[in-house]
Motif scaffolding. Structure first.
Motif, short mmCIF file in Angstrom:
data_model
loop_
_atom_site.label_atom_id
_atom_site.label_comp_id
_atom_site.label_asym_id
_atom_site.label_seq_id
_atom_site.Cartn_x
_atom_site.Cartn_y
_atom_site.Cartn_z
N ALA A 172 0.84 -1.20 0.00
CA ALA A 172 0.00 0.00 0.00
C ALA A 172 0.88 1.25 0.00
O ALA A 172 1.67 1.45 0.92
CB ALA A 172 -0.93 0.00 1.21
N GLU A 173 0.71 2.09 -1.01
CA GLU A 173 1.56 3.29 -1.11
C GLU A 173 1.34 4.24 0.06
O GLU A 173 2.25 4.95 0.48
CB GLU A 173 1.31 4.01 -2.43
CG GLU A 173 2.35 5.09 -2.72
CD GLU A 173 2.42 5.47 -4.19
OE1 GLU A 173 2.97 6.53 -4.47
OE2 GLU A 173 1.93 4.69 -5.03
N VAL A 174 0.12 4.25 0.63
CA VAL A 174 -0.14 5.11 1.77
C VAL A 174 0.73 4.69 2.96
O VAL A 174 1.16 5.53 3.76
CB VAL A 174 -1.64 5.09 2.16
CG1 VAL A 174 -2.07 3.70 2.62
CG2 VAL A 174 -1.94 6.12 3.24
N ASN A 175 1.02 3.40 3.06
CA ASN A 175 1.89 2.91 4.12
C ASN A 175 3.35 3.27 3.85
O ASN A 175 4.11 3.58 4.77
CB ASN A 175 1.75 1.40 4.28
CG ASN A 175 0.41 1.01 4.87
OD1 ASN A 175 -0.23 1.79 5.56
ND2 ASN A 175 -0.04 -0.21 4.57
N LEU A 176 3.73 3.22 2.57
CA LEU A 176 5.10 3.62 2.22
C LEU A 176 5.33 5.09 2.54
O LEU A 176 6.43 5.48 2.95
CB LEU A 176 5.37 3.35 0.74
CG LEU A 176 5.27 1.88 0.28
CD1 LEU A 176 5.65 1.76 -1.19
CD2 LEU A 176 6.17 0.99 1.14
N LYS A 177 4.30 5.90 2.39
CA LYS A 177 4.39 7.32 2.75
C LYS A 177 4.65 7.46 4.25
O LYS A 177 5.46 8.29 4.68
CB LYS A 177 3.09 8.01 2.36
CG LYS A 177 3.01 9.49 2.75
CD LYS A 177 3.84 10.36 1.84
CE LYS A 177 3.55 11.83 2.10
NZ LYS A 177 4.38 12.72 1.26
N LYS A 178 3.97 6.64 5.05
CA LYS A 178 4.19 6.67 6.50
C LYS A 178 5.65 6.31 6.83
O LYS A 178 6.27 6.93 7.70
CB LYS A 178 3.25 5.67 7.20
CG LYS A 178 1.77 6.03 7.13
CD LYS A 178 0.94 4.94 7.79
CE LYS A 178 -0.55 5.22 7.65
NZ LYS A 178 -1.37 4.11 8.22
N LEU A 179 6.16 5.30 6.15
CA LEU A 179 7.55 4.91 6.36
C LEU A 179 8.50 6.05 6.00
O LEU A 179 9.45 6.35 6.73
CB LEU A 179 7.90 3.68 5.52
CG LEU A 179 7.63 2.30 6.09
CD1 LEU A 179 8.06 1.24 5.08
CD2 LEU A 179 8.36 2.10 7.42
N ALA A 180 8.26 6.67 4.85
CA ALA A 180 9.13 7.74 4.38
C ALA A 180 9.16 8.90 5.38
O ALA A 180 10.22 9.44 5.69
CB ALA A 180 8.66 8.24 3.01
N ILE A 181 8.00 9.27 5.89
CA ILE A 181 7.92 10.36 6.87
C ILE A 181 8.66 9.99 8.14
O ILE A 181 9.46 10.78 8.67
CB ILE A 181 6.45 10.71 7.17
CG1 ILE A 181 5.79 11.34 5.94
CG2 ILE A 181 6.36 11.64 8.37
CD1 ILE A 181 4.30 11.54 6.09
#
Length: 436
Positions: A172-181
């Protein structure tokens, strides 16, 4: 810009490399590519300079070359997900330098734990090392980064894509965004690149006070500082020199010394002969002399500067580490003087515990140091010369009268070179000349 340069590596080329055996729509290479672009944006938003090992997803470079692409960077990070033969394994692991270069394990472990927290993995994040048969780094990307002198290099395995929950979560890209942040925020805290809070004083930087001001203010409080191996003026200059070498404000460190030693009167746990100017290793329950000792004033100052740098920055040291407690510090946890007391620090860390008001008291001393006015020496006052279109013979005559002490206040006369001289002033000067 923060001047901290990051090289990001998306592990594996293409969009369909390393398919998950349990979630068939997941491919490690696709996740790595998406995550590294998201992380790049988040890091740049926090002031980092970011480069990547590849400009195109399908470009396939040798792993060693991807590592060497980080030449000149402060940190190299290669992004991956792991695999094994069992479904139950679910934890992030960060591979770091085999010899813990620059205490990189602390940063690696912080990242591993943060990734596990964000992903909600079944097992806690951890760090690991792996060497090849020659005793060097096993992974080519890490070997390449080390070869070109990158201070910190990491390979992050974002848990195991052989675990169903992990593979689904990473899809899920929304989860990858969380990781990146989360990863960007952690790196920003480590390197001290967060936006500077209003009104805060950075420990890293160039000193404002001079050695003369530092020594003079100390003498106003203690005319007989207890020092071994150097004079007060020499000690002040050492603080500026050692601070400059590591990018730490030496005048802040000196102000801290005045606080810690009671203006070099001592009287506590530390003895003057220990060359320990900030109580390094002096714990409350210790008896007199039970603290770190250093062989010379310079090494003692160097240890204090290095300890301050540990709190203020995540950068590596320029000189060999002489601070015995450097590795115990949570790096970059107190980039501002005001945060040196843990009670005043939103990170809950600090030189002084609880230390409420500790940083403010150092800044109060620093302000008084900078306010010191250094008297001009006779040599300095004699160099005052009018610099406009005054004839040379008049300038030479002026200096001759200053040297002969007929004129005792050259700064008064230099601004009046083109003004008429009264008879009284002329008689006074001539009288002094005759007297000489």
């Amino acid at each position: 810009m923060s001047n901290i340069k990051v090289c990001l590596d998306a592990g594996h080329a293409g969009s369909q490399y390393n398919q998950s055996p349990v979630v068939k729509t997941y491919f490690e290479s696709e996740m790595n590519w998406k995550l590294h672009l998201l992380l790049k944006a988040e890091l740049e938003a926090r002031g980092f300079e970011v480069i990547t090992t590849r400009g195109e997803q399908n470009t396939d470079l040798p792993v060693y070359s991807r590592g060497t692409a980080a030449k000149g960077c402060d940190i190299f990070i290669s992004l991956h997900s792991n695999a094994c033969g069992t479904e139950n394994v679910d934890y992030p692991v960060v591979y770091r330098s085999y010899d813990n270069q620059n205490n990189t394990d602390a940063l690696a472990l912080a990242i591993a734990k943060k990734v596990g927290e964000v992903m909600g993995t079944n097992q806690a994040g951890r760090t690991a090392t792996r060497k090849n048969d020659a005793g060097g780094e096993y992974y080519g990307v890490l070997r390449g980064a080390r070869a070109v002198g990158v201070p910190n290099y990491l390979l992050i395995e974002h848990s195991f894509h052989t675990n169903t929950n992990a593979a689904k979560w990473l899809s899920a890209e929304v989860n990858l965004k969380k990781l990146a942040i989360a990863e960007a925020e952690l790196l920003a805290a480590h390197y001290g690149t967060q936006a500077k809070p209003e009104g805060k004083t950075e420990i890293m930087g160039t000193a404002v006070a001079t050695a003369a001001q530092m020594a003079l203010y100390c003498r106003t409080k203690n005319t007989a500082p207890q020092l071994t191996g150097c004079t007060l003026e020499e000690l002040a200059q050492i603080f500026l020199d050692e601070g400059k070498a590591e990018g730490v404000r030496g005048d802040i460190a000196f102000a801290q010394t005045l606080k810690e030693t009671g203006f070099l009167k001592y009287g506590g746990i530390v003895l003057p002969s220990q060359n320990n100017y900030a109580g390094i290793g002096a714990l409350n329950q210790n008896s007199k002399g039970q603290a770190a000792s250093f062989p010379s004033p310079r090494i003692g100052v160097r240890a204090q500067i290095q300890h301050l740098k540990a709190y203020a920055s995540g950068d590596g040291l320029k000189n060999e580490c002489v601070d015995p407690r450097f590795s115990l510090v949570s790096r970059a946890s107190a980039p501002f003087v005001e945060w040196l007391g843990s009670a005043d620090n939103p990170n809950g860390k600090g030189w002084a515990v609880p230390g409420k008001g500790y940083g403010a008291s150092i800044l109060n001393l620093l302000e008084k140091i900078i306010a010191q006015e250094i008297p001009m020496s006779p040599e300095e006052t004699q160099q005052v010369l009018p610099t406009d279109d005054i004839p040379e013979w008049q300038k030479e005559g002026f200096l001759a009268l200053v040297d002969a002490e007929v004129i005792n206040s050259p700064e008064f006369w230099e601004v009046r070179f083109k003004q008429p001289v009264t008879v009284g002033e002329l008689m006074g000067l001539l009288g002094k000349f005759v007297g000489k």
